[in-house]
Design an enzyme around this catalytic site. Structure first.
Site, short mmCIF file in Angstrom:
data_model
loop_
_atom_site.label_atom_id
_atom_site.label_comp_id
_atom_site.label_asym_id
_atom_site.label_seq_id
_atom_site.Cartn_x
_atom_site.Cartn_y
_atom_site.Cartn_z
N ALA A 210 0.80 -1.22 0.00
CA ALA A 210 0.00 0.00 0.00
C ALA A 210 0.83 1.27 0.00
CB ALA A 210 -0.94 0.01 1.20
N GLN A 211 2.08 1.19 0.43
CA GLN A 211 2.88 2.41 0.54
C GLN A 211 4.37 2.06 0.41
OE1 GLN A 211 2.42 4.16 4.44
NE2 GLN A 211 2.99 2.30 5.52
N GLY A 212 5.19 3.10 0.32
CA GLY A 212 6.63 2.93 0.34
C GLY A 212 7.17 2.02 -0.75
N GLY B 217 6.67 -1.16 -1.23
CA GLY B 217 5.65 -2.02 -1.80
C GLY B 217 4.87 -1.34 -2.91
N ASP C 275 -2.32 -5.87 2.07
CA ASP C 275 -1.86 -4.98 3.12
C ASP C 275 -2.93 -4.84 4.19
OD1 ASP C 275 -0.71 -2.62 4.55
OD2 ASP C 275 0.54 -2.47 2.76
N VAL D 152 -0.17 -10.05 7.64
CA VAL D 152 0.73 -11.13 7.24
C VAL D 152 1.17 -12.02 8.39
CG1 VAL D 152 1.58 -9.92 5.19
CG2 VAL D 152 2.78 -9.66 7.38
N ASN E 129 7.12 -8.42 1.13
CA ASN E 129 7.67 -7.09 1.38
C ASN E 129 7.25 -6.47 2.71
OD1 ASN E 129 8.71 -4.31 0.53
ND2 ASN E 129 6.52 -3.94 0.80
N SER F 47 17.35 -6.35 3.47
CA SER F 47 17.87 -5.04 3.84
C SER F 47 19.39 -5.11 3.86
CB SER F 47 17.37 -4.64 5.23
OG SER F 47 18.06 -3.52 5.74
N TYR G 120 15.80 -6.16 14.34
CA TYR G 120 15.48 -5.88 12.94
C TYR G 120 16.57 -6.46 12.04
CZ TYR G 120 14.35 -3.27 8.70
OH TYR G 120 14.03 -2.92 7.41
#
Length: 245
Positions: A14-16, A18, A36, A64, A90, A137, A150
């Site tokens: 939905a954003q970024g 992705g 999403d 998810v 993602n 990443s 992370y």
């Protein structure tokens, strides 16, 4: 390689990053399911794309961390599009204080999404083969002391990707598995970095020193990875450009 008319599912679409993936795939004629938990952002995205692309885009609300939600999304893609060719794991979060959520979404959900991809795309199970693309990443390649959990989740994604992206699995299933490893990208996740890290003051200092890359560049990285037809590869993308790790 011609991907027109083929279908993809993108978690966290939905954003970024992705959303950049979705735009890149829609631009080459693919059908895309935006998967999403952020329904309003996803519907706003779909509302503002060209009419010719709207008919190739669907939204499936999905957490998810729920295997049932993920399976529903895969079932929806198969029902709506009749096939599935690319799965992009993602969805991601950044919050060291809630490390179990980081592990569930950043790593376990990638495993679950990949296993579903193999179930739906395996050439021996009625699928057409295809690609799994995981968003890892650079912190999975060069650990970040301000975000150890992370970094650990992304390191796990790197190892999982390389383990599955081998001739052994490809020969059996017709599926290739790769990962994109973004550096600092101009997204909400990066801007949440200071408050989500183990040391907000130190994180703000570090964040002020880095040069951000636009999400659209990660979309271009996705197309390069597909065009190169790689398997088991890690493609880094940051202010220094693209290069395989």
């Amino acid at each position: 390689m011609n991907f027109a008319g083929k279908a993809a599912i993108i978690t966290g679409g939905a954003q970024g990053i992705g959303r950049a993936y979705a735009n890149a795939l829609l631009d080459i004629g693919m059908k895309v399911c935006i998967c999403d938990i952020l329904e309003e952002k996803a519907l706003d995205f779909i509302e503002n794309i060209p009419e010719t692309q709207k008919i190739n885009t669907i939204f499936q609300k999905c957490d998810v961390s729920s295997l049932a939600d993920l399976r529903n999304a895969f079932d929806r893609v198969k029902s709506e599009f009749g096939r599935l060719d690319i799965v992009i794991n993602n969805a991601g979060v950044f919050c060291e204080q809630n490390y179990m959520k980081e592990i569930e979404i950043n790593f376990i959900a990638v495993i679950q999404g990949t296993r579903l991809a193999f179930e739906f795309m395996d050439i021996n199970k009625g699928g057409h083969g295809g690609y799994v693309i995981n968003t890892a990443s650079e912190t999975g390649l060069e650990p970040l002391f301000l975000a150890p959990v992370y970094s650990a989740t992304k390191t796990g994604v790197v190892g999982y990707t390389k383990s599955l992206g081998t001739d052994y699995h490809y020969r059996k299933t017709g599926i290739k598995v790769n990962a994109i490893c973004p550096g600092p990208i101009d997204t909400a996740l990066f801007h949440d970095f200071p408050s989500g890290s183990v040391d907000e003051k130190e994180s703000k200092k570090l964040g002020s020193l880095v040069k951000l890359t636009k999400p659209e560049e990660v979309g271009k990285a996705l197309l390069k990875l597909l065009d190169d037809d790689k398997n088991g590869s890690l493609l880094r993308i940051d202010c220094d450009g693209l290069r395989y790790a």
